[in-house]
Design a protein around this motif. Structure first.
Motif, PDB file in Angstrom:
ATOM      1  N   ILE A 186       0.871  -1.175   0.000  1.00 22.23           N
ATOM      2  CA  ILE A 186       0.000   0.000   0.000  1.00 22.23           C
ATOM      3  C   ILE A 186       0.905   1.220   0.000  1.00 22.23           C
ATOM      4  O   ILE A 186       1.816   1.323   0.826  1.00 22.23           O
ATOM      5  CB  ILE A 186      -0.898   0.022   1.270  1.00 22.23           C
ATOM      6  N   ILE A 187       0.671   2.109  -0.957  1.00 21.13           N
ATOM      7  CA  ILE A 187       1.512   3.309  -1.013  1.00 21.13           C
ATOM      8  C   ILE A 187       0.644   4.565  -0.923  1.00 21.13           C
ATOM      9  O   ILE A 187      -0.560   4.525  -1.154  1.00 21.13           O
ATOM     10  CB  ILE A 187       2.347   3.380  -2.321  1.00 21.13           C
ATOM     11  N   ASP A 188       1.311   5.641  -0.566  1.00 16.86           N
ATOM     12  CA  ASP A 188       0.662   6.946  -0.653  1.00 16.86           C
ATOM     13  C   ASP A 188       0.675   7.331  -2.131  1.00 16.86           C
ATOM     14  O   ASP A 188       1.745   7.444  -2.723  1.00 16.86           O
ATOM     15  CB  ASP A 188       1.473   7.955   0.186  1.00 16.86           C
ATOM     16  N   PRO A 189      -0.489   7.505  -2.751  1.00 17.31           N
ATOM     17  CA  PRO A 189      -0.512   7.739  -4.193  1.00 17.31           C
ATOM     18  C   PRO A 189       0.203   9.027  -4.607  1.00 17.31           C
ATOM     19  O   PRO A 189       0.625   9.155  -5.748  1.00 17.31           O
ATOM     20  CB  PRO A 189      -2.000   7.804  -4.544  1.00 17.31           C
ATOM     21  N   THR A 221       2.970  10.687  -2.696  1.00 15.01           N
ATOM     22  CA  THR A 221       4.408  10.655  -2.432  1.00 15.01           C
ATOM     23  C   THR A 221       5.040   9.344  -2.907  1.00 15.01           C
ATOM     24  O   THR A 221       6.258   9.234  -2.963  1.00 15.01           O
ATOM     25  CB  THR A 221       4.688  10.791  -0.927  1.00 15.01           C
ATOM     26  N   GLU A 222       4.247   8.351  -3.212  1.00 15.29           N
ATOM     27  CA  GLU A 222       4.693   7.012  -3.640  1.00 15.29           C
ATOM     28  C   GLU A 222       5.440   6.274  -2.531  1.00 15.29           C
ATOM     29  O   GLU A 222       6.109   5.280  -2.776  1.00 15.29           O
ATOM     30  CB  GLU A 222       5.562   7.093  -4.909  1.00 15.29           C
ATOM     31  N   GLU A 223       5.303   6.738  -1.311  1.00 16.09           N
ATOM     32  CA  GLU A 223       5.959   6.073  -0.195  1.00 16.09           C
ATOM     33  C   GLU A 223       5.135   4.873   0.270  1.00 16.09           C
ATOM     34  O   GLU A 223       3.908   4.927   0.254  1.00 16.09           O
ATOM     35  CB  GLU A 223       6.052   7.048   0.980  1.00 16.09           C
ATOM     36  N   VAL A 224       5.840   3.816   0.694  1.00 18.19           N
ATOM     37  CA  VAL A 224       5.135   2.634   1.190  1.00 18.19           C
ATOM     38  C   VAL A 224       4.561   2.942   2.568  1.00 18.19           C
ATOM     39  O   VAL A 224       5.247   3.498   3.424  1.00 18.19           O
ATOM     40  CB  VAL A 224       6.084   1.423   1.276  1.00 18.19           C
ATOM     41  N   LEU A 225       3.308   2.580   2.769  1.00 23.85           N
ATOM     42  CA  LEU A 225       2.644   2.870   4.046  1.00 23.85           C
ATOM     43  C   LEU A 225       2.571   1.608   4.907  1.00 23.85           C
ATOM     44  O   LEU A 225       2.540   0.494   4.384  1.00 23.85           O
ATOM     45  CB  LEU A 225       1.228   3.394   3.784  1.00 23.85           C
ATOM     46  N   PRO A 226       2.561   1.775   6.225  1.00 22.89           N
ATOM     47  CA  PRO A 226       2.491   0.612   7.115  1.00 22.89           C
ATOM     48  C   PRO A 226       1.142  -0.098   7.004  1.00 22.89           C
ATOM     49  O   PRO A 226       0.157   0.504   6.580  1.00 22.89           O
ATOM     50  CB  PRO A 226       2.671   1.215   8.511  1.00 22.89           C
ATOM     51  N   GLU A 227       1.156  -1.378   7.415  1.00 24.08           N
ATOM     52  CA  GLU A 227      -0.066  -2.183   7.383  1.00 24.08           C
ATOM     53  C   GLU A 227      -1.197  -1.461   8.127  1.00 24.08           C
ATOM     54  O   GLU A 227      -0.972  -0.861   9.174  1.00 24.08           O
ATOM     55  CB  GLU A 227       0.212  -3.527   8.053  1.00 24.08           C
ATOM     56  N   GLY A 228      -2.384  -1.528   7.544  1.00 24.02           N
ATOM     57  CA  GLY A 228      -3.526  -0.894   8.198  1.00 24.02           C
ATOM     58  C   GLY A 228      -3.815   0.499   7.674  1.00 24.02           C
ATOM     59  O   GLY A 228      -4.868   1.056   7.954  1.00 24.02           O
ATOM     60  N   SER A 229      -2.870   1.080   6.910  1.00 28.15           N
ATOM     61  CA  SER A 229      -3.122   2.413   6.363  1.00 28.15           C
ATOM     62  C   SER A 229      -3.912   2.285   5.069  1.00 28.15           C
ATOM     63  O   SER A 229      -3.774   1.316   4.340  1.00 28.15           O
ATOM     64  CB  SER A 229      -1.825   3.143   6.026  1.00 28.15           C
ATOM     65  N   GLN A 230      -4.687   3.325   4.809  1.00 32.64           N
ATOM     66  CA  GLN A 230      -5.400   3.345   3.543  1.00 32.64           C
ATOM     67  C   GLN A 230      -4.509   3.979   2.484  1.00 32.64           C
ATOM     68  O   GLN A 230      -3.864   4.991   2.736  1.00 32.64           O
ATOM     69  CB  GLN A 230      -6.693   4.137   3.687  1.00 32.64           C
ATOM     70  N   THR A 290      -2.307  -0.151  -9.120  1.00 34.93           N
ATOM     71  CA  THR A 290      -3.666  -0.518  -9.532  1.00 34.93           C
ATOM     72  C   THR A 290      -4.612   0.674  -9.566  1.00 34.93           C
ATOM     73  O   THR A 290      -5.648   0.617 -10.193  1.00 34.93           O
ATOM     74  CB  THR A 290      -4.281  -1.522  -8.539  1.00 34.93           C
ATOM     75  N   ARG A 291      -4.271   1.728  -8.845  1.00 31.52           N
ATOM     76  CA  ARG A 291      -5.131   2.900  -8.639  1.00 31.52           C
ATOM     77  C   ARG A 291      -6.350   2.558  -7.782  1.00 31.52           C
ATOM     78  O   ARG A 291      -7.253   3.362  -7.627  1.00 31.52           O
ATOM     79  CB  ARG A 291      -5.554   3.511  -9.975  1.00 31.52           C
ATOM     80  N   ASP A 292      -6.375   1.364  -7.226  1.00 34.91           N
ATOM     81  CA  ASP A 292      -7.443   1.003  -6.289  1.00 34.91           C
ATOM     82  C   ASP A 292      -7.035   1.447  -4.893  1.00 34.91           C
ATOM     83  O   ASP A 292      -5.914   1.186  -4.450  1.00 34.91           O
ATOM     84  CB  ASP A 292      -7.675  -0.513  -6.279  1.00 34.91           C
ATOM     85  N   ILE A 293      -7.963   2.082  -4.212  1.00 32.27           N
ATOM     86  CA  ILE A 293      -7.675   2.568  -2.869  1.00 32.27           C
ATOM     87  C   ILE A 293      -8.218   1.559  -1.865  1.00 32.27           C
ATOM     88  O   ILE A 293      -9.414   1.239  -1.887  1.00 32.27           O
ATOM     89  CB  ILE A 293      -8.352   3.937  -2.633  1.00 32.27           C
ATOM     90  N   CYS A 294      -7.360   1.020  -1.016  1.00 26.42           N
ATOM     91  CA  CYS A 294      -7.860   0.086   0.000  1.00 26.42           C
ATOM     92  C   CYS A 294      -6.891  -0.065   1.171  1.00 26.42           C
ATOM     93  O   CYS A 294      -5.908   0.670   1.290  1.00 26.42           O
ATOM     94  CB  CYS A 294      -8.253  -1.242  -0.617  1.00 26.42           C
ATOM     95  N   VAL A 352      -2.587 -12.404   3.359  1.00 25.79           N
ATOM     96  CA  VAL A 352      -3.029 -11.055   3.701  1.00 25.79           C
ATOM     97  C   VAL A 352      -4.395 -10.777   3.066  1.00 25.79           C
ATOM     98  O   VAL A 352      -4.709 -11.289   1.996  1.00 25.79           O
ATOM     99  CB  VAL A 352      -1.977 -10.014   3.229  1.00 25.79           C
ATOM    100  N   ARG A 353      -5.193 -10.020   3.791  1.00 22.40           N
ATOM    101  CA  ARG A 353      -6.515  -9.665   3.249  1.00 22.40           C
ATOM    102  C   ARG A 353      -6.554  -8.195   2.855  1.00 22.40           C
ATOM    103  O   ARG A 353      -5.951  -7.350   3.523  1.00 22.40           O
ATOM    104  CB  ARG A 353      -7.592  -9.899   4.309  1.00 22.40           C
ATOM    105  N   MET A 354      -7.263  -7.923   1.771  1.00 23.78           N
ATOM    106  CA  MET A 354      -7.481  -6.539   1.368  1.00 23.78           C
ATOM    107  C   MET A 354      -8.951  -6.214   1.556  1.00 23.78           C
ATOM    108  O   MET A 354      -9.825  -7.044   1.340  1.00 23.78           O
ATOM    109  CB  MET A 354      -7.090  -6.304  -0.100  1.00 23.78           C
ATOM    110  N   ARG A 355      -9.214  -5.015   2.011  1.00 24.57           N
ATOM    111  CA  ARG A 355     -10.600  -4.587   2.149  1.00 24.57           C
ATOM    112  C   ARG A 355     -11.137  -4.301   0.743  1.00 24.57           C
ATOM    113  O   ARG A 355     -10.374  -3.941  -0.146  1.00 24.57           O
ATOM    114  CB  ARG A 355     -10.645  -3.326   3.011  1.00 24.57           C
ATOM    115  N   LYS A 356     -12.433  -4.501   0.599  1.00 19.61           N
ATOM    116  CA  LYS A 356     -13.063  -4.205  -0.694  1.00 19.61           C
ATOM    117  C   LYS A 356     -12.703  -2.770  -1.109  1.00 19.61           C
ATOM    118  O   LYS A 356     -12.941  -1.840  -0.354  1.00 19.61           O
ATOM    119  CB  LYS A 356     -14.570  -4.320  -0.474  1.00 19.61           C
TER     120      LYS A 356
END
Lengths: 433, 146
Positions: A267-270, A272-281, A301-305, A319-323
């Protein structure tokens, strides 16, 4: 009882999964460096060589790929094996005007079908089931993917493809189909048609549905489950990464398990492109570590989750991804506000309407117009004009509080919005910007 | 006995009304009365027909959302003051009308027919008041025979 298609990997320990990912990633980076000059150039520009990637902890050093890269490299620029080793292509619907052509070796198809088989078994499927695949067959990945998965599970497979809804229903009834695979909007339409035919959920043999390829709300899930008398499971995927089956829901229905032996998710910040910790949107990014012909590296993917590795009650460890709220491709910006069609759907269903709607956007005098057409239903109709006007107002108010901007809501005749047999056409954007 | 009126939802776009009449014609429905109410976006057609249930089903099959509404029908003399007399009766009985429309037809040359929508709880009272004043209240059979 939970059933698994490949229990040893689906329920492997986190350490085993990490070790497998490390090994496969290192190999894959080398494969891509050697065979895809387009990506090699990107790596060189970033000053990264395959030797720098020793495991998943180094993943962040690799450059991203995006839809724009797919367009630039079309058609062969990202191909990583000789064409003679490829046995198939699939392509996206091209609804956004950017057609993606993906290539597969026989092994790629095999692994993809494994992923779909996992999804079918997670939805309770066994070799005793009759699985009707009403996704489109052809260039679209939905039909071929679930078809292959259904074979692997050993279900009796009915390859109806989409369309001819009456024939769909005839097969479901005559051949006692127990699992239905299609887009959620088509499932809703099949349900609506069955209801019109006077069929009650008890008379419909289906027990489960595997629905994906477009965003759908929890309200729509409940609606489909009630009409068809089934449990509805979500499935996620992208043509770029193989097709459906990148992730899928299990019996717990608390997010979709990503097949981590094939895909590494970040999961990245769209911005800054930085990788975000688990649990972040943030934006979902995938690296395909087993695909040989068309190996996507850090594909945006441009999908936000949101991702979670919390232990799932189904026993799977992946790992699970939220819808996702919706593909960012589906996201509209109207008068500067982000609007997902699924939000409109939520309001409609909360107020007792069917999810038959269309959003029409235009630009008049430099201002966006935002119209939502909603089909009148017998339940909502009354002889009293004032009451209908009240209901119309309630819809506008519901959408305003959900979105922050007010649409103009028009009530239109039932069935006047074209039904879809594949992905529903929810948005007509007439703006010329 | 109240009459059943068919109320039909009409999207406001060219051709909708003719699609509706087409569906009724195909089902061989004879309309007795028709009234249209409209807003900017949509309209409601209200109609009285010889075979209400057949008409309602034909419309539904043709994709028109519709519902049946109870209305009161009355026969009045076709002469100056005919309607006025009737409305005075309603006024005195404190009965509120939501809408009304009229039709002429059949063999009767000296009578007109009025269709009233009164508040739901007032229907019985409206019937009784009209009957007490010697005004003929229409039944579905009457409508069929007009």
């Amino acid at each position: 009882m939970e059933r698994y298609y490949q229990e040893e990997i689906e329920c492997a320990s986190r350490e085993e999964i990490k070790a497998l990912q490390d090994e496969r990633l290192v190999k894959q980076v080398k494969h891509v460096w050697d065979n895809v000059p387009y990506y090699r150039k990107k790596m060189e520009e970033k000053g990264v060589t395959p030797e720098d990637i020793k495991g998943t902890e180094d993943l962040h050093r690799l450059p991203f790929l995006s839809k724009a890269d797919l367009r630039d490299a079309y058609p062969y620029g990202l191909l990583a094996v000789p064409l003679k080793d490829c046995v198939r292509i699939q392509s996206t619907s091209g609804t956004t005007g950017k057609r993606v052509v993906a290539f597969y070796t026989q092994e790629d198809i095999d692994l993809w079908e494994d992923c779909c088989a996992r999804a079918i078994m997670a939805a309770g499927g066994t070799d005793e089931d009759v699985c009707q695949v009403s996704y489109g067959y052809g260039l679209f990945t939905g039909g071929p993917g679930l078809n292959g998965g259904s074979h692997k599970v050993g279900c009796l497979t009915i390859p109806t493809s989409s369309g001819n809804t009456e024939r769909q229903i005839m097969f479901i009834q005559d051949l006692q189909a127990t699992i239905l695979c299609c887009t959620p909007s088509y499932a809703a339409y099949i349900g609506e048609t069955m209801k019109e035919m006077g069929l009650t959920p008890d008379e419909i043999p289906l027990k489960a549905g595997i629905f994906g390829a477009e965003a759908w709300s929890e309200e729509m899930r409940r609606d489909i489950e009630q009409t068809l008398g089934i449990k509805a499971y979500d499935i996620y995927g992208l043509t770029e990464l193989s097709g459906p089956g990148v992730s899928f829901e299990c019996s717990a229905q608390q997010g979709m398990h990503i097949n981590e032996d094939h895909f590494i998710a970040e999961i990245i910040d769209p911005d800054t492109e930085e990788v975000l910790p688990e649990g972040s949107q943030g934006e979902l990014v995938f690296t395909a570590i087993t695909k040989k012909a068309f190996p996507m590296m850090r594909y945006r993917t441009r999908d936000i989750c949101v991702l979670t590795r919390e232990q799932c009650s189904c026993g799977r460890t992946h790992v699970r991804m939220r819808k996702p709220k919706g593909r960012s491709d589906d996201m509209l910006i109207i008068r500067g506000v982000n609007v997902f069609p699924s939000q409109i759907e939520t309001v409609l269903m909360n107020q007792g309407y069917a999810a038959n709607y269309q959003i029409i956007i235009d630009r008049v005098n430099h201002t966006d117009t935002f119209d939502v057409q909603v089909e009148m239903t017998p339940e909502m109709f009354t002889d009293n004009m004032g009451e209908i006007a009240e209901r119309q107002k309630a819809l506008v108010e519901g959408m305003r509080s959900m979105l922050g901007i007010s649409p103009k809501v028009s009530l239109v005749a039932p069935k006047s919005i074209a039904r879809s047999e594949g992905k529903a056409v929810r948005v007509i954007d007439k703006r010329k910007i | 006995m109240a009459l059943k009126q068919i109320s039909v939802f009409l999207e406001n776009k060219p051709g909708t009304l003719s699609e509706m009449t087409g569906a009724l014609a195909a089902a061989n429905i004879d309309m007795r009365a028709l009234s249209l109410a409209e807003t900017k976006d949509f309209g409601i057609a209200r109609l009285i027909a010889d075979d209400v249930y057949k008409a309602s089903n034909a419309l539904k099959d043709a994709g028109f959302v519709n519902s049946l509404t109870s209305v009161v029908g009355a026969m009045i003399p076709d002469e100056p003051g005919g309607l006025d007399k009737l409305l005075k009766i309603f006024h005195e009985a404190n009965i509120n009308l939501e809408y009304m429309y009229a039709f002429l037809g059949g063999d009767s040359v000296d009578h007109a027919y009025m269709i009233f929508r009164v508040g739901k709880e007032m229907e019985k009272e409206a019937d009784a008041v009209l009957a007490a004043h010697g005004i003929r209240v229409l039944t579905q059979e009457d409508v069929n025979q007009i």
